[in-house]
Design a protein around this motif. Structure first.
Motif, PDB file in Angstrom:
ATOM      1  N   SER A  24       0.819  -1.173  -0.190  1.00 17.19           N
ATOM      2  CA  SER A  24      -0.268   0.066  -0.055  1.00 17.19           C
ATOM      3  C   SER A  24       0.882   1.229  -0.213  1.00 17.19           C
ATOM      4  N   VAL A  25       2.036   1.199   0.844  1.00 18.94           N
ATOM      5  CA  VAL A  25       2.952   2.532   0.953  1.00 18.94           C
ATOM      6  C   VAL A  25       3.499   2.436  -0.414  1.00 18.94           C
ATOM      7  N   LEU A  26       4.007   1.513  -1.187  1.00 20.71           N
ATOM      8  CA  LEU A  26       4.599   1.475  -2.469  1.00 20.71           C
ATOM      9  C   LEU A  26       3.752   2.074  -3.308  1.00 20.71           C
ATOM     10  N   PHE A 144      13.693   1.322   4.079  1.00 28.35           N
ATOM     11  CA  PHE A 144      13.777   2.343   2.920  1.00 28.35           C
ATOM     12  C   PHE A 144      12.989   3.547   2.878  1.00 28.35           C
ATOM     13  N   PHE A 145      11.595   3.160   3.128  1.00 25.43           N
ATOM     14  CA  PHE A 145      10.588   4.454   2.925  1.00 25.43           C
ATOM     15  C   PHE A 145      10.865   5.332   4.159  1.00 25.43           C
ATOM     16  N   PHE A 146      11.257   4.772   5.336  1.00 24.62           N
ATOM     17  CA  PHE A 146      11.321   5.476   6.307  1.00 24.62           C
ATOM     18  C   PHE A 146      12.862   6.720   6.394  1.00 24.62           C
ATOM     19  N   LEU A 147      13.853   5.887   6.021  1.00 22.26           N
ATOM     20  CA  LEU A 147      15.089   6.550   5.853  1.00 22.26           C
ATOM     21  C   LEU A 147      15.162   7.508   4.615  1.00 22.26           C
ATOM     22  N   ILE A 200      -1.431  -3.143  -4.937  1.00 21.14           N
ATOM     23  CA  ILE A 200      -0.662  -2.044  -4.901  1.00 21.14           C
ATOM     24  C   ILE A 200      -1.611  -0.678  -5.381  1.00 21.14           C
ATOM     25  N   VAL A 201      -2.271  -1.014  -6.230  1.00 25.49           N
ATOM     26  CA  VAL A 201      -2.600   0.195  -6.884  1.00 25.49           C
ATOM     27  C   VAL A 201      -4.067   0.759  -6.244  1.00 25.49           C
ATOM     28  N   LEU A 202      -5.098  -0.189  -5.970  1.00 29.41           N
ATOM     29  CA  LEU A 202      -6.410   0.083  -5.393  1.00 29.41           C
ATOM     30  C   LEU A 202      -6.312   0.745  -4.140  1.00 29.41           C
ATOM     31  N   PRO A 203      -5.784   0.357  -3.168  1.00 29.74           N
ATOM     32  CA  PRO A 203      -5.674   1.165  -1.728  1.00 29.74           C
ATOM     33  C   PRO A 203      -5.190   2.406  -1.967  1.00 29.74           C
ATOM     34  N   ALA A 204      -3.946   2.699  -2.806  1.00 28.60           N
ATOM     35  CA  ALA A 204      -3.333   3.847  -3.044  1.00 28.60           C
ATOM     36  C   ALA A 204      -4.325   4.557  -3.891  1.00 28.60           C
ATOM     37  N   SER A 205      -5.072   4.207  -4.980  1.00 34.90           N
ATOM     38  CA  SER A 205      -6.113   5.050  -5.655  1.00 34.90           C
ATOM     39  C   SER A 205      -6.998   5.644  -4.660  1.00 34.90           C
ATOM     40  N   LEU A 206      -7.641   4.854  -3.647  1.00 38.11           N
ATOM     41  CA  LEU A 206      -8.586   5.692  -2.837  1.00 38.11           C
ATOM     42  C   LEU A 206      -8.041   6.352  -1.869  1.00 38.11           C
ATOM     43  N   ALA A 207      -6.969   6.302  -1.484  1.00 36.72           N
ATOM     44  CA  ALA A 207      -6.253   7.076  -0.358  1.00 36.72           C
ATOM     45  C   ALA A 207      -5.809   8.531  -0.916  1.00 36.72           C
ATOM     46  N   ILE A 208      -5.406   8.418  -2.336  1.00 35.93           N
ATOM     47  CA  ILE A 208      -5.161   9.610  -3.024  1.00 35.93           C
ATOM     48  C   ILE A 208      -6.242  10.620  -3.241  1.00 35.93           C
ATOM     49  N   ALA A 217      -2.333  10.145   3.313  1.00 36.57           N
ATOM     50  CA  ALA A 217      -2.520   9.374   2.150  1.00 36.57           C
ATOM     51  C   ALA A 217      -1.815   7.855   2.436  1.00 36.57           C
ATOM     52  N   LEU A 218      -0.359   7.934   3.006  1.00 36.07           N
ATOM     53  CA  LEU A 218       0.395   6.726   3.148  1.00 36.07           C
ATOM     54  C   LEU A 218      -0.620   5.978   4.624  1.00 36.07           C
ATOM     55  N   LEU A 219      -0.955   6.674   5.558  1.00 32.74           N
ATOM     56  CA  LEU A 219      -1.440   5.960   6.366  1.00 32.74           C
ATOM     57  C   LEU A 219      -2.931   5.275   6.106  1.00 32.74           C
ATOM     58  N   LEU A 220      -3.717   6.175   5.239  1.00 29.22           N
ATOM     59  CA  LEU A 220      -5.030   5.585   4.863  1.00 29.22           C
ATOM     60  C   LEU A 220      -4.928   4.473   4.026  1.00 29.22           C
ATOM     61  N   ALA A 221      -3.781   4.594   2.995  1.00 28.14           N
ATOM     62  CA  ALA A 221      -3.559   3.378   2.255  1.00 28.14           C
ATOM     63  C   ALA A 221      -3.273   2.064   2.842  1.00 28.14           C
TER      64      ALA A 221
END
Length: 298
Positions: A24-26, A144-147, A200-208, A217-221
């Motif tokens: 989801s983050v990716l 990777f995403f945090f640092l 990968i795509v569907l949670p991010a699509s709604l979160a954005i 958006a990251l947390l919601l995804a």
């Protein structure tokens, strides 16, 4: 929670939860970088690795994992060659991976019979090796995403400015592509090659669409991804449905419901604002006189 008494369901929930978080983050980064098709492309490339592993009697999971990483590196090089038409790199690598997989599958007919789990996923059949691989990928991806959260944020919205400001854009982009390949390969046992992009795509699509800030958006995804995976796994167990397809359908339903609710809320708010504006105008200028009343007074 009768289903959690079984070991295979415990592994399925652990595997689905790990992949839902990191995928989801990716997805948010891929959507904002306009690389949503990259996950789909790498899943097809990974299929070629699985076919090669099965043909050469190697571990198909590990061979698919390594092939996805090689494909991610290749797509990054092709993308740099076609800077103006970056989507061409996706088409070229996807064609190469899919055609290689088809040829390798045709060389050994017995391979194609066992490919259903790779095409559509079989999260309830996740073994210990796959679970360890998913956990390792989730930890690496999280670090990777945090640092690199600040450089990634800057590159996501303005890559040219990030390059001018001195960031190693090429190196970070290559690392991002390799990580994408690792996550896609690790997610294959959950929903399969054909549906891996849904995680990968569907949670991010709604979160954005819903969130007003990047961090939100990251947390919601992540929340949407976990909800979709756990709901899909529960529904597939209760209704005896394929887990991969059920998870993808639940995520799609969440997207449609979320977008519909947002439009409904926007419609109600616009109506309320029109009514409030009309009231304000009425209080400012007083009631508009009717033509009949005017004629009666005259």
């Amino acid at each position: 929670m009768e289903m959690l008494q079984y070991d295979f369901m415990q592994r399925a929930f652990c595997a689905g939860g790990l992949i839902a978080v990191i995928a989801s983050v990716l997805g948010v980064y891929l959507m904002l970088r306009r690389q949503a098709l990259m996950a789909d492309m790498l899943s097809h490339v990974s299929l070629a690795g699985v076919a090669a592993g099965a043909y050469l009697n190697w571990n198909p999971t590990l061979s698919g994992f390594l092939t996805a990483i090689v494909g991610a590196v290749a797509v990054e090089y092709v993308r740099r060659s076609y800077k103006t038409y970056s989507e061409i790199s996706v088409a070229i690598i996807m064609v190469g991976g899919l055609s290689t997989a088809v040829v390798l599958m045709s060389l050994n007919k017995s391979i194609s019979k066992s490919f259903t789990s790779y095409l559509f996923g079989s999260v309830v059949a996740v073994d210990q090796t796959q679970l360890i691989l998913m956990a390792a990928v989730t930890v690496i991806g999280g670090l990777f995403f945090f640092l690199l959260r600040r450089p990634l944020y800057q590159m996501t919205f303005d890559e040219e400015t990030a390059r001018v400001s001195g960031l190693p854009v090429g190196l970070i982009s290559m690392m991002f592509s390799v990580l994408t390949g690792m996550i896609v390969a690790a997610a294959m046992p959950v929903v399969g090659v054909l549906l891996v992009s849904s995680l990968i795509v569907l949670p991010a699509s709604l979160a954005i669409r819903i969130a007003s800030r990047f961090s939100a958006a990251l947390l919601l995804a992540v929340v949407i991804g976990l909800t979709g995976v756990f709901t899909g796994l529960t529904a597939s167990y209760q209704l005896s449905l394929p887990p991969g397809g059920t998870i993808a359908l639940v995520l799609l339903a969440l997207l449609l419901i979320g977008v519909g609710l947002k439009k409904a809320i926007r419609f109600v708010r616009s109506k309320s604002s029109h009514v409030a504006a009309a009231d304000t105008e009425m209080h400012t200028y007083g009631p508009i006189p009717r033509l009949s009343e005017d004629s009666h007074n005259h």
